[in-house]
Design a protein around this motif. Structure first.
Motif, PDB file in Angstrom:
ATOM      1  N   SER A  66     -46.279  40.653  21.784  1.00  0.00           N
ATOM      2  CA  SER A  66     -46.652  42.545  22.357  1.00  0.00           C
ATOM      3  C   SER A  66     -47.187  43.221  21.690  1.00  0.00           C
ATOM      4  N   LEU A  67     -47.615  42.747  20.540  1.00  0.00           N
ATOM      5  CA  LEU A  67     -48.846  43.238  19.607  1.00  0.00           C
ATOM      6  C   LEU A  67     -49.877  43.482  21.061  1.00  0.00           C
ATOM      7  N   GLY A 106     -38.046  39.160  15.006  1.00  0.00           N
ATOM      8  CA  GLY A 106     -39.463  38.995  13.816  1.00  0.00           C
ATOM      9  C   GLY A 106     -39.125  38.661  12.655  1.00  0.00           C
ATOM     10  N   LEU A 107     -40.294  38.931  11.781  1.00  0.00           N
ATOM     11  CA  LEU A 107     -40.253  39.331  10.862  1.00  0.00           C
ATOM     12  C   LEU A 107     -39.060  39.858   9.803  1.00  0.00           C
ATOM     13  N   GLY A 108     -39.495  40.643  10.762  1.00  0.00           N
ATOM     14  CA  GLY A 108     -38.368  42.432  10.230  1.00  0.00           C
ATOM     15  C   GLY A 108     -36.881  41.837   9.614  1.00  0.00           C
ATOM     16  N   ASN A 109     -36.072  40.694  10.573  1.00  0.00           N
ATOM     17  CA  ASN A 109     -34.764  40.361  11.251  1.00  0.00           C
ATOM     18  C   ASN A 109     -34.687  38.945  10.047  1.00  0.00           C
ATOM     19  N   TYR A 124     -50.050  41.181  11.072  1.00  0.00           N
ATOM     20  CA  TYR A 124     -48.258  40.699  10.705  1.00  0.00           C
ATOM     21  C   TYR A 124     -49.113  39.063  11.450  1.00  0.00           C
ATOM     22  N   PHE A 161     -38.467  49.768  12.908  1.00  0.00           N
ATOM     23  CA  PHE A 161     -38.854  48.454  13.338  1.00  0.00           C
ATOM     24  C   PHE A 161     -38.391  47.340  13.680  1.00  0.00           C
ATOM     25  N   THR A 162     -37.855  46.783  13.732  1.00  0.00           N
ATOM     26  CA  THR A 162     -36.831  45.640  14.321  1.00  0.00           C
ATOM     27  C   THR A 162     -36.731  46.426  15.621  1.00  0.00           C
ATOM     28  N   SER A 187     -39.131  47.076  17.370  1.00  0.00           N
ATOM     29  CA  SER A 187     -40.216  47.166  17.738  1.00  0.00           C
ATOM     30  C   SER A 187     -41.092  48.687  18.657  1.00  0.00           C
ATOM     31  N   LEU A 243     -44.430  52.098  18.870  1.00  0.00           N
ATOM     32  CA  LEU A 243     -46.027  51.807  19.639  1.00  0.00           C
ATOM     33  C   LEU A 243     -46.657  50.906  20.452  1.00  0.00           C
ATOM     34  N   SER A 252     -43.344  37.998  18.243  1.00  0.00           N
ATOM     35  CA  SER A 252     -43.862  39.316  17.938  1.00  0.00           C
ATOM     36  C   SER A 252     -44.968  39.339  18.011  1.00  0.00           C
ATOM     37  N   SER A 268     -39.685  40.408  20.836  1.00  0.00           N
ATOM     38  CA  SER A 268     -40.302  41.401  20.164  1.00  0.00           C
ATOM     39  C   SER A 268     -39.865  41.540  19.673  1.00  0.00           C
ATOM     40  N   ALA A 269     -38.816  42.446  19.092  1.00  0.00           N
ATOM     41  CA  ALA A 269     -38.447  42.254  18.401  1.00  0.00           C
ATOM     42  C   ALA A 269     -37.402  41.947  16.748  1.00  0.00           C
ATOM     43  N   ALA A 323     -45.343  48.690  22.783  1.00  0.00           N
ATOM     44  CA  ALA A 323     -45.506  47.385  23.258  1.00  0.00           C
ATOM     45  C   ALA A 323     -43.694  47.460  24.194  1.00  0.00           C
TER      46      ALA A 323
HETATM   47  N1  PFF Z   1     -39.762  43.645  15.580  1.00  0.00           N
HETATM   48  C1  PFF Z   1     -40.760  43.367  14.224  1.00  0.00           C
HETATM   49  C2  PFF Z   1     -39.921  42.560  13.460  1.00  0.00           C
HETATM   50  O1  PFF Z   1     -39.007  42.335  13.423  1.00  0.00           O
HETATM   51  O2  PFF Z   1     -40.110  41.753  13.091  1.00  0.00           O
HETATM   52  C3  PFF Z   1     -42.177  43.743  14.426  1.00  0.00           C
HETATM   53  C4  PFF Z   1     -42.589  44.311  15.707  1.00  0.00           C
HETATM   54  C5  PFF Z   1     -43.122  44.029  16.209  1.00  0.00           C
HETATM   55  C6  PFF Z   1     -42.908  46.030  15.421  1.00  0.00           C
HETATM   56  C7  PFF Z   1     -43.364  44.458  16.982  1.00  0.00           C
HETATM   57  C8  PFF Z   1     -43.026  46.451  16.899  1.00  0.00           C
HETATM   58  C9  PFF Z   1     -43.953  45.857  17.887  1.00  0.00           C
HETATM   59  F1  PFF Z   1     -44.396  46.370  18.410  1.00  0.00           F
END
Ligand code: PFF
Length: 465
Positions: A340-341, A28-31, A112, A233-234, A236, A239, A337, A25-26, A241
């Motif tokens: 988990s949403l 993702g696109l953010g990383n 997403y 954000f990274t 997660s 929210l 990710s 989950s953690a 998840a």
């Molecule tokens: N952590 C994910 C990312 O870094 O792309 C984004 C994300 C996924 C945020 C799931 C929150 C979540 F519940």
């Protein structure tokens, strides 16, 4: 008296599966595109240092709280919160934290999936050789062309949503667990292969310099706030998840030797945070050398991975193969990710006696439908703006900068101030009392103040200045 719901989803078969799922989950696109770029932008090593401090002082404590609340309730975030409200005899308003989380996760999923669809498209584009030796103009035109075609975007968004909900519909063990068992190790292998490629590309030192040279003058207050937001954000957080995944975490496991062991939330959260951070850094070290080896400038956000990188890969030996692998990596990270949403709301419906398949179809279908707004934001509706912002801009801003920090803030306050202290202490069962006290101080004071600071700054920046 509200109804008592029973956990019906099952649990992860081991602690390591929980680690894989939460790390999935953690990561993702953010990383993969956000972290490397903002690190370079806000002063390299200076930013990385501040980011690590944010992860340690805010991210990990809130993650521990979120997993703890989830495991204590054992249900979807909405029902977990109503159970916690009942058990702790506190105001019913706190149930709103569960609803807020589920809604934020759902809204995040709607866009997403559209962006993840771009990554799927590029697996295809790179793999088919369409971008081989393409000129900068051609690569740019390919990306602009993608964004300009609602039908193409819709097609990939649809495919990604079907994949996501296909996994969620199969439940915890046969869906989520099986997916992360495959996706996460594959993702790590691909990442290491790409790192090896980058090391040999000729631009490695420059890549290292870009990401890690300490430049405190480039950091500033702006950089510190960006580091906080990114840490949040990274991981997660905020929210539901991680709360939903925490609900499937066993309290005890039996080792192969037949011994019963307590599953520690604190050390598990630490491992997840370390994995997430390691992936973000390795992604940067795999991306920038490829960019610099071709004498290109790293550009921001989507431009970096969807324009600059395809251009770089297109010029390099075996570039098509490694480029395809790269977009497979992005797609896998996005899929682990997005599931988990989708899970919190689907789990909630299942607790209300829906079948998983029907729940996943309804939630996925609705998220898909709202996602059409994001698809159209890049073309047909690109001029239908509010204060210069498209539907996608507004949705993305509201979820990432308002709903997410608000959710995290409320979770920290609930775990630190509202929930009866012996209950949370028992749930976390930290072996060292000193460590528990440090966590408690962080979650009661440091984390809320830090999140509040980011929150106020964002609101001020948007509506006040
Ligand atoms: N952590 C994910 C990312 O870094 O792309 C984004 C994300 C996924 C945020 C799931 C929150 C979540 F519940």
């Amino acid at each position: 008296m509200s109804k008592e719901y029973q956990p019906v989803h099952g649990v992860w078969t081991s602690r390591w599966v929980f680690v894989l799922a939460a790390a999935g989950s953690a990561v993702g696109l953010g990383n993969i595109w956000k972290f490397p770029y903002i690190a370079g932008d806000y002063g390299g090593g200076a930013f990385v240092l501040v980011y690590l401090i944010c992860i340690a002082l805010v991210g990990i404590p809130i993650m521990i709280a979120e997993i703890g609340l989830g495991r204590h309730g054992g249900l979807s975030p909405i029902h977990t919160m109503s159970k916690l409200v009942r058990d702790n005899e506190v105001s019913r308003k706190w149930t709103g934290v569960g609803f807020l989380g589920a809604l934020s996760g759902f809204l995040l999923l709607t866009f997403y999936s559209v962006v993840a669809g771009w990554a799927l498209y590029y697996v295809w584009e790179m793999g088919s050789g369409a971008l081989d030796k393409a000129s900068p103009e051609e690569v740019k035109a390919a990306f602009d062309g993608l964004l300009a075609s609602p039908w193409v975007l819709l097609g990939w968004h649809t495919l990604f949503m079907v994949l996501t909900m296909g996994v969620v519909a199969h439940g915890v063990e046969k869906g989520l667990e099986r997916a992360v068992r495959f996706l996460m190790p594959s993702l790590l292998v691909i990442l290491l292969i790409l790192l090896g490629y980058a090391i040999n590309s000729g631009g490695f030192t420059q890549g290292l310099e870009f990401m890690f040279t300490f430049d405190f003058s480039a950091l500033g207050a702006e950089g510190i706030l960006a580091a906080m937001g990114q840490a949040f954000f990274t991981l997660s957080l905020g929210l539901g998840a991680i709360m939903a995944y925490g609900a499937y975490m066993p309290r005890q496991i039996t080792t192969p030797g037949g011994e019963t062991k307590h599953v520690s939330i604190g050390s598990t959260a630490l491992i997840i945070a370390v994995l997430d951070t390691a992936v973000a850094m390795i992604a940067g070290l795999a991306i920038f050398p490829v960019v610099f080896a071709n004498g290109l400038e790293p550009s921001q956000g989507p431009g970096l991975i969807f324009v600059t990188l395809p251009l770089a890969f297109g010029q390099m030996p075996l570039g098509l193969f490694f480029g395809t692998l790269f977009f497979l990596l992005v797609s896998f990270a996005a899929l682990s990710s997005s599931i988990s949403l989708g899970e919190p709301l689907v789990a909630w419906l299942v607790e209300n006696e829906w079948s998983r398949r029907a729940a996943a179809t309804l939630i996925g279908g609705t998220a898909w439908f709202i996602g059409i707004g994001t698809v159209l934001s890049f073309n047909v509706w690109s001029d239908a703006t509010l204060g210069g912002n498209t539907f996608f801009d507004i949705l993305e801003f509201t979820v990432s900068n308002i709903m997410l920090p608000l959710g995290g803030l409320l979770i920290a306050i609930f775990a630190g101030w509202i929930m009866k202290e012996p209950r949370i202490r028992k749930e976390l069962a930290m072996q060292k009392f000193g460590v528990y006290m440090v966590w408690r101080a962080l979650v009661r004071v440091v984390a809320p103040l830090a999140v509040l600071a980011v929150f106020v700054h964002t609101l001020w920046d948007t509506f006040g200045g």
